[in-house]
Design a protein around this motif. Structure first.
Motif, PDB file in Angstrom:
ATOM      1  N   GLY A  76      88.610  72.566  34.331  1.00 52.41           N
ATOM      2  CA  GLY A  76      87.522  72.065  35.465  1.00 52.41           C
ATOM      3  C   GLY A  76      86.182  73.363  35.610  1.00 52.41           C
ATOM      4  N   TRP A  77      85.071  72.774  35.565  1.00 53.25           N
ATOM      5  CA  TRP A  77      84.253  73.120  35.634  1.00 53.25           C
ATOM      6  C   TRP A  77      82.996  72.141  36.505  1.00 53.25           C
ATOM      7  CZ3 TRP A  77      85.786  68.516  33.070  1.00 53.25           C
ATOM      8  CH2 TRP A  77      84.999  67.822  33.260  1.00 53.25           C
ATOM      9  N   ALA A  78      82.114  73.362  36.294  1.00 47.51           N
ATOM     10  CA  ALA A  78      81.392  72.788  38.092  1.00 47.51           C
ATOM     11  C   ALA A  78      79.470  74.200  37.953  1.00 47.51           C
ATOM     12  CB  ALA A  78      81.991  73.976  39.249  1.00 47.51           C
ATOM     13  N   THR A  79      78.516  73.328  38.441  1.00 44.70           N
ATOM     14  CA  THR A  79      77.544  73.606  38.238  1.00 44.70           C
ATOM     15  C   THR A  79      76.734  74.477  39.998  1.00 44.70           C
ATOM     16  OG1 THR A  79      77.207  72.888  36.399  1.00 44.70           O
ATOM     17  CG2 THR A  79      74.752  73.894  37.599  1.00 44.70           C
ATOM     18  N   ASP A  80      76.119  75.586  39.988  1.00 48.89           N
ATOM     19  CA  ASP A  80      75.660  75.758  41.263  1.00 48.89           C
ATOM     20  C   ASP A  80      74.121  75.325  41.264  1.00 48.89           C
ATOM     21  OD1 ASP A  80      75.903  78.394  43.480  1.00 48.89           O
ATOM     22  OD2 ASP A  80      75.016  76.181  43.500  1.00 48.89           O
ATOM     23  N   THR A  81      73.512  75.340  41.809  1.00 51.10           N
ATOM     24  CA  THR A  81      72.400  75.088  41.675  1.00 51.10           C
ATOM     25  C   THR A  81      71.999  75.499  40.822  1.00 51.10           C
ATOM     26  OG1 THR A  81      69.946  75.089  42.734  1.00 51.10           O
ATOM     27  CG2 THR A  81      71.044  76.904  43.894  1.00 51.10           C
ATOM     28  N   PRO A  82      70.840  75.743  39.772  1.00 49.82           N
ATOM     29  CA  PRO A  82      69.690  76.660  39.099  1.00 49.82           C
ATOM     30  C   PRO A  82      68.610  76.934  39.995  1.00 49.82           C
ATOM     31  CG  PRO A  82      69.350  74.486  39.182  1.00 49.82           C
ATOM     32  CD  PRO A  82      70.295  74.247  40.008  1.00 49.82           C
ATOM     33  N   ASN A  83      68.512  77.069  41.024  1.00 51.46           N
ATOM     34  CA  ASN A  83      67.408  77.625  41.763  1.00 51.46           C
ATOM     35  C   ASN A  83      68.138  79.430  42.530  1.00 51.46           C
ATOM     36  OD1 ASN A  83      65.749  75.453  41.325  1.00 51.46           O
ATOM     37  ND2 ASN A  83      66.573  74.137  43.366  1.00 51.46           N
ATOM     38  N   LEU A  84      67.257  80.384  41.678  1.00 53.86           N
ATOM     39  CA  LEU A  84      67.340  81.278  42.076  1.00 53.86           C
ATOM     40  C   LEU A  84      67.542  81.481  43.882  1.00 53.86           C
ATOM     41  CD1 LEU A  84      65.740  84.794  39.858  1.00 53.86           C
ATOM     42  CD2 LEU A  84      67.915  83.326  40.431  1.00 53.86           C
ATOM     43  N   ASP A  85      66.213  80.887  44.233  1.00 49.44           N
ATOM     44  CA  ASP A  85      66.688  81.152  45.806  1.00 49.44           C
ATOM     45  C   ASP A  85      67.171  80.350  46.904  1.00 49.44           C
ATOM     46  OD1 ASP A  85      63.293  79.658  45.169  1.00 49.44           O
ATOM     47  OD2 ASP A  85      65.361  78.935  45.040  1.00 49.44           O
ATOM     48  N   SER A  86      68.344  78.872  46.717  1.00 47.52           N
ATOM     49  CA  SER A  86      69.318  78.816  46.780  1.00 47.52           C
ATOM     50  C   SER A  86      70.760  77.960  46.561  1.00 47.52           C
ATOM     51  CB  SER A  86      68.656  77.760  46.958  1.00 47.52           C
ATOM     52  OG  SER A  86      67.697  76.869  45.907  1.00 47.52           O
ATOM     53  N   ARG A  87      70.614  79.416  46.505  1.00 44.49           N
ATOM     54  CA  ARG A  87      72.223  79.159  45.962  1.00 44.49           C
ATOM     55  C   ARG A  87      73.164  78.949  47.045  1.00 44.49           C
ATOM     56  NH1 ARG A  87      73.548  83.096  41.421  1.00 44.49           N
ATOM     57  NH2 ARG A  87      72.017  82.508  40.076  1.00 44.49           N
ATOM     58  N   THR A  88      74.412  77.915  46.936  1.00 42.91           N
ATOM     59  CA  THR A  88      75.079  77.759  48.301  1.00 42.91           C
ATOM     60  C   THR A  88      75.535  79.235  48.454  1.00 42.91           C
ATOM     61  OG1 THR A  88      75.699  76.000  46.896  1.00 42.91           O
ATOM     62  CG2 THR A  88      77.207  75.852  48.634  1.00 42.91           C
ATOM     63  N   ASP A  89      76.515  79.730  47.409  1.00 44.85           N
ATOM     64  CA  ASP A  89      76.684  81.038  48.037  1.00 44.85           C
ATOM     65  C   ASP A  89      75.529  82.187  47.732  1.00 44.85           C
ATOM     66  OD1 ASP A  89      79.992  82.267  46.896  1.00 44.85           O
ATOM     67  OD2 ASP A  89      78.992  83.483  47.842  1.00 44.85           O
ATOM     68  N   THR A  90      76.332  82.975  47.575  1.00 45.69           N
ATOM     69  CA  THR A  90      74.940  84.807  48.194  1.00 45.69           C
ATOM     70  C   THR A  90      74.641  84.783  46.375  1.00 45.69           C
ATOM     71  OG1 THR A  90      76.608  86.102  47.965  1.00 45.69           O
ATOM     72  CG2 THR A  90      75.802  85.491  50.174  1.00 45.69           C
ATOM     73  N   LEU A  91      73.741  85.613  45.816  1.00 45.90           N
ATOM     74  CA  LEU A  91      74.118  86.149  44.657  1.00 45.90           C
ATOM     75  C   LEU A  91      74.750  86.194  44.110  1.00 45.90           C
ATOM     76  CD1 LEU A  91      70.068  86.609  44.335  1.00 45.90           C
ATOM     77  CD2 LEU A  91      70.703  85.157  43.376  1.00 45.90           C
ATOM     78  N   GLY A  92      75.313  87.138  45.691  1.00 48.39           N
ATOM     79  CA  GLY A  92      76.578  87.980  44.842  1.00 48.39           C
ATOM     80  C   GLY A  92      77.513  87.631  44.289  1.00 48.39           C
ATOM     81  N   GLY A  93      78.397  86.181  44.370  1.00 52.08           N
ATOM     82  CA  GLY A  93      79.541  85.236  44.098  1.00 52.08           C
ATOM     83  C   GLY A  93      79.487  83.993  43.206  1.00 52.08           C
ATOM     84  N   ALA A  94      80.367  83.670  42.893  1.00 50.10           N
ATOM     85  CA  ALA A  94      80.083  82.654  41.731  1.00 50.10           C
ATOM     86  C   ALA A  94      80.823  81.880  42.750  1.00 50.10           C
ATOM     87  CB  ALA A  94      81.085  83.703  40.597  1.00 50.10           C
ATOM     88  N   LEU A  95      80.341  80.772  43.050  1.00 50.45           N
ATOM     89  CA  LEU A  95      81.370  79.394  43.961  1.00 50.45           C
ATOM     90  C   LEU A  95      81.465  78.836  42.450  1.00 50.45           C
ATOM     91  CD1 LEU A  95      81.683  77.896  45.796  1.00 50.45           C
ATOM     92  CD2 LEU A  95      79.337  77.282  45.805  1.00 50.45           C
ATOM     93  N   TYR A  96      80.417  78.184  41.556  1.00 51.11           N
ATOM     94  CA  TYR A  96      80.763  77.595  40.281  1.00 51.11           C
ATOM     95  C   TYR A  96      82.425  78.195  39.809  1.00 51.11           C
ATOM     96  CZ  TYR A  96      79.380  81.701  37.967  1.00 51.11           C
ATOM     97  OH  TYR A  96      78.724  82.958  36.855  1.00 51.11           O
ATOM     98  N   ALA A  97      82.450  79.499  39.510  1.00 46.98           N
ATOM     99  CA  ALA A  97      84.347  79.557  38.903  1.00 46.98           C
ATOM    100  C   ALA A  97      84.931  79.124  40.227  1.00 46.98           C
ATOM    101  CB  ALA A  97      83.976  81.172  39.263  1.00 46.98           C
ATOM    102  N   GLU A  98      84.896  78.913  41.231  1.00 49.19           N
ATOM    103  CA  GLU A  98      85.518  79.658  42.384  1.00 49.19           C
ATOM    104  C   GLU A  98      86.039  77.474  42.138  1.00 49.19           C
ATOM    105  OE1 GLU A  98      84.584  80.147  46.410  1.00 49.19           O
ATOM    106  OE2 GLU A  98      86.030  78.900  47.613  1.00 49.19           O
ATOM    107  N   LEU A  99      84.404  76.978  41.884  1.00 48.31           N
ATOM    108  CA  LEU A  99      84.643  75.697  42.282  1.00 48.31           C
ATOM    109  C   LEU A  99      85.629  75.171  40.611  1.00 48.31           C
ATOM    110  CD1 LEU A  99      81.594  73.987  43.762  1.00 48.31           C
ATOM    111  CD2 LEU A  99      83.918  74.282  44.816  1.00 48.31           C
ATOM    112  N   ALA A 100      85.204  75.724  39.802  1.00 49.32           N
ATOM    113  CA  ALA A 100      85.679  75.160  38.292  1.00 49.32           C
ATOM    114  C   ALA A 100      87.265  76.299  38.692  1.00 49.32           C
ATOM    115  CB  ALA A 100      85.372  75.881  36.694  1.00 49.32           C
TER     116      ALA A 100
END
Lengths: 171, 387, 385
Positions: free
Chosen positions: B236-260
């Motif tokens: 599985g692979w996933a991409t969160d937003t490339p924008n620093l200021d609008s990550r779905t998760d916080t900057l401390g999380g790794a949502l892309y890893a969770e989704l993948a």
């Protein structure tokens, strides 16, 4: 016959829009530097060019004499470290007469057009060509199939580059 | 198409900080030759398709795909390049086989980062040209921001992150291809010069050149070629937003890893990853990343990774050995080939070919790769040697 | 093999210089596509996107940058990159996603913004040449086209007038394309009298550089049938890459395209493509390329394409209309998006929705092809209704 083609967006701007400052622009220029490792085969190719010679490799299976030289035959997929000198003469496979510089700007009034060509080098297998420039020739005289000869830079100016050959001229 | 796909051949070369004697094409030729030989002496012309992973700016070539075929033996064959992590390239190879139209597909990638004299500039060019680049910060600042937030949210400490470095670089001593193996203590890392605090110099993995080529096969073909096929159970692979200021998760999380991870586990039929995964090769481009990814991948509870590390859970002798290969911190960071390095180790472990690093009785491994700063893209793959 | 269909398509206008950013262009194309089949981003399982050299945008890892515009946020999103062939190859890549059974729907988005590159995007093509054995000669992109065009003309005794026929044909067709900003009624004289750039290439032989984006939605059979009663099936796909040593190839015939086409035809069960294909959208960044490709695609015998074009065989009223969209010459050439525009055209044509450009006679099978890299790669898609 209905038109259901969906088109949206793509608002055109003119050069004037930009020059007049109507559109907000941001500039940046890229500063990227690379130092490519030439590897074994091309290293030898360039060193030989510096010595005023063109070298190729021969595949022990299909017997093709390959230029530029490579350490493996990409068709038979076997290593090929049998080195073979080829001549610095050849035949024009195709050519062009180019009136623009690499960056698309037109050449000046007093500049001559570029004459790029694919030259099949004598001694290499059929069709084994390299891209290079032609010189000392009137563009109107150019013909596919013309025989040409490399014109080298003087020894002390060669640095181990494809440009150690200045251009190829008709013989 | 529910037929399985397996990895049947592996090959690699280079794994040095500079590789001035060979061009990248020669390096790939070596890796590919070894891979095809490992798969039983396959001639590349009998391979159906080839996938390479690369990024133009890393090589200084526009359209890096142009120069792919010759060294892979892929002249006049279906070839494509994925501008992404090599694990995504591997996913593409897998999907091609699962369509039922192709049986043998190669996945390859390389790093020749030593040839890039302006690496940090290139990294900066991956950041948003309007919102981020004008600050002219060293792009590692993004990792610094993330790390700080991660420590704050989870209560993980700098020391725990430093212990990731200690573990991985020590593990690397048993890996013949690793370049950064060493026996460090906590102080060595904590007192290293700061980079973008809290990130220090030793929290970042060092550069490495290297080439990796893998051969994938459909189930029937795999059984023909080898008696040790390593099955891809899920990916599985996933991409969160490339924008620093609008990550779905916080900057401390790794949502892309969770989704993948979620997608990979679902495909593999895994419900409790901590129990069902025997070992993992988890992206550790930066020290904190290993902990952050372990939590996002549900291999432990939120905020627990640091503590479990200290308890020895992730050591080679622990419940869930993580990065026995040494990871990027211990081996070196292979950039686009990073993902394939994780798979390489996982395959070697599952085949029983990991020599001094060999783990006992392993059946299922997880490999996870992240694309590095400033991206939010990750790919997870579950591999097994069962049946 | 799991059947995959196109169920939606959309694109932006192709303009010389767009106001929109790359993300906005992708968004427009993607949103338009979703609207065209009444779906939202939630219905999209994955995104396959394409954008060509990062150098044009000056952004490394351009695919990541584009994610929020292409709909890939929090989804499996993967970028395939094969130079100019990306426009059609992204559909092939999307097909891998859905035909594999791993996803039911895939949004394919291709975008290009060439106007960001200053002073001219063409300069960046310097970096497609071999860094050690070719770049030192300071080549311009036009060289490889000119060299190939010259060889092609020489082989069959074609003239510049012959090649110009393709420009005339395509530009005329493009007049009727709503996304076109470039279409023009040009005559053969206009083309051969236009500014000589690199013999034998003149200005009007070349398609216009542009910005733009195009997108297509792919769905697996059960989903496709629920969404529409006119799904356009991807009957066959093929792709092929030739050696990087381009100067050692026969430049007068694209053998890599020959192989890609055969791969697609075999999958589609097509034995006589020149009789079975109703519409052809070969890649036409230059006029001679359209003809060169028609031959590689087995749609025209080698050396006979000009004759057939003159006879009207490939005209809008002919047996196999060539580039009814107007092609790159007529609509514009935003490198990665151009090929997708051709696939969109097949979608509209086969469904009878192409308005003034509609090919008469209820066409059933169409072909789109794109080409790229160092003139050595091609992707082919055969679509059918």
């Amino acid at each position: 016959m209905e038109e259901k083609v969906k088109v949206s967006g793509g608002t055109g701007l003119s050069g004037e829009d930009i020059k007049s400052g109507k559109i907000f622009l941001m500039d940046d220029s890229l500063d990227c530097a690379y130092a490519w490792d030439t590897g074994v085969a091309i290293n030898r190719y360039l060193s030989e060019l510096q010595k005023g010679r063109i070298i190729a490799t021969k595949c022990r299976k299909c017997k093709r004499v390959m230029l530029p030289p490579r350490l493996f035959c990409e068709l038979c997929y076997v290593p090929s470290n049998h080195w073979v000198y080829v001549q610095d003469t050849g035949v024009i496979n195709t050519y062009s007469i180019c009136h623009v510089h690499w960056d698309a700007s037109r050449i000046g009034e007093n500049e001559k057009p570029y004459l790029p060509a694919v030259i099949e080098i004598d001694g290499a297998s059929d069709g084994m060509g390299i891209m290079h420039l032609l010189g000392e020739v009137d563009p109107d005289d150019l013909k596919i199939g013309m025989r040409v000869q490399a014109v080298w830079k003087p020894e002390n100016e060669r640095i181990g580059s494809i440009t150690d050959i200045k251009y190829f001229k008709p013989i | 198409m529910s037929k399985r796909v397996a990895i049947v051949g592996i090959g690699y070369s280079g794994f040095r900080t500079t590789s001035t004697d060979v061009s990248y094409r020669e390096m790939i030729y070596e890796a590919a030759t070894k891979c095809y030989e490992d798969a039983g002496g396959i001639h590349p012309q009998s391979i159906d398709s080839f996938v390479a992973s690369s990024e133009d700016f890393m090589e200084g070539i526009s359209i890096a795909d142009e120069y792919v075929p010759d060294q892979l033996g892929a002249v006049l064959k279906p070839v494509q390049s994925i501008a992404g992590d090599s694990l995504q390239g591997l996913a593409s190879a897998m999907m091609q086989i699962k369509t039922g139209e192709l049986d043998l597909v190669t996945a390859s990638a390389f790093s020749k980062v030593s040839n890039l004299s302006s690496y940090e500039n290139v990294l900066a060019y991956a950041t948003d040209p309007v919102y981020v680049r004008p600050f002219q910060e060293n792009p590692y600042f993004i990792a610094g921001l993330e790390m700080n937030r991660y420590l704050y949210e989870t209560g993980t400490t700098r020391e725990q992150c430093a212990k990731v470095v200690v573990k991985n670089r020590y593990n690397a001593l048993k890996n013949p291809v690793a370049v950064y193996g060493s026996k460090l203590d906590l102080d060595d890392i904590l007192s290293a010069p700061p980079l973008c605090e809290p990130l220090g110099e030793f929290d970042k993995s060092g550069h490495l050149d290297g080439a990796i080529v893998l051969l994938l096969a459909s189930e029937d073909k795999a059984k023909e070629l080898t008696d040790k096929p390593i099955w891809i159970e899920g990916i599985g692979w996933a991409t969160d937003t490339p924008n620093l200021d609008s990550r779905t998760d916080t900057l401390g999380g790794a949502l892309y890893a969770e989704l993948a991870g979620k997608k990979a586990y679902s495909m593999a039929g895994i419900n409790t990853p901590y129990n069902e995964i025997d070992f993992a090769e988890i992206d550790d481009t930066f020290s904190y990343k290993e902990l952050q990814h372990l939590e996002a991948l549900k291999l432990c509870g939120p905020g627990e990774a640091g503590e479990l590390l200290e308890l020895g859970s992730f050591a080679p002798a622990g419940d869930l050995p993580v990065n026995v290969s040494g990871g990027s911190l211990g081996i070196g960071y292979l950039h686009e080939a990073n993902g394939l390095q994780k798979v390489l180790e996982t395959v070697m472990q599952l085949r029983g070919e990991a020599g001094p690093r060999q783990l006992e009785d392993v059946e299922t491994g997880l490999a996870f790769a992240w694309r590095g700063v400033p991206t939010t893209t990750g790919t997870a793959i579950v591999l097994s040697n069962k049946g | 093999m799991r059947k995959v269909a196109m169920v939606g398509a959309g694109m932006t206008k192709f303009v010389r210089r767009a106001l929109e950013t790359p993300k906005e262009l992708s968004y427009e194309a993607a949103k338009t596509t979703l609207d065209s089949c009444g779906l939202s981003l939630d219905d999209v399982d994955c995104v396959a996107h394409g954008t060509a050299p990062d150098a044009f945008d000056g952004i490394h890892q351009n695919g990541e940058y584009m994610t929020c515009g292409s709909g890939g946020w929090n989804k499996p999103s993967m970028r395939v990159f094969v130079g100019g062939a990306t426009g059609v190859h992204a559909i092939v890549h999307g097909w891998h996603h859905v035909a594999s059974g791993m996803f039911d729907t895939c949004l394919v988005v291709c975008e290009e913004k060439m106007s960001s590159a200053m002073p001219h995007a063409q300069g960046f093509f310097l970096t497609i040449f071999d860094s050690i054995t070719e770049r030192a000669l300071q080549p311009n992109l036009l060289w490889i086209f000119a060299l190939e065009m010259n060889r092609y003309m020489e082989r069959y005794g074609y003239t510049k007038e012959d090649m110009a026929l393709a420009a005339v044909n395509n530009k005329r067709n493009g007049l009727k394309h709503p996304a076109s900003q470039f279409a023009d009624e040009v005559s053969v004289e206009d083309v051969i009298n236009s500014e000589m750039l690199a013999y034998p290439v003149s200005r009007l032989d070349v398609s216009p550089v542009s910005d733009g984006a195009a997108a297509v939605l792919l769905a697996a059979e059960p989903v496709a049938r629920r969404l529409t009663d006119k799904p356009v099936w991807l009957e066959g796909v093929g792709w092929n890459l030739d050696t990087a040593y381009w100067a050692t190839r026969d430049l007068s015939y694209p053998r890599y395209l020959d192989k890609a086409a055969r791969m697609a035809y075999e999958m589609a069960g097509i034995r006589e493509p020149d009789k079975q294909i109703d519409i052809a959208e070969p890649y036409d960044p230059f006029d001679y390329k359209a003809l060169h490709h028609m031959e590689g695609l087995q749609l025209s015998p080698r050396g006979k394409t000009v004759e057939l074009l003159r006879d009207g065989h490939f005209g809008m009223d002919g047996n196999m209309p060539m580039c009814p969209s107007g092609g790159l010459l007529g609509v514009g050439n935003p490198i990665a998006a151009a090929g997708t525009m051709k696939v969109c055209e097949l979608y509209w044509q086969l469904r009878g929705e192409a308005g003034e450009r509609q090919v008469p006679g209820n066409p059933r099978l169409g072909l789109a092809q794109a080409w790229g890299d160092l003139m050595q790669v091609s992707s082919v898609v055969v679509a059918g209704i």
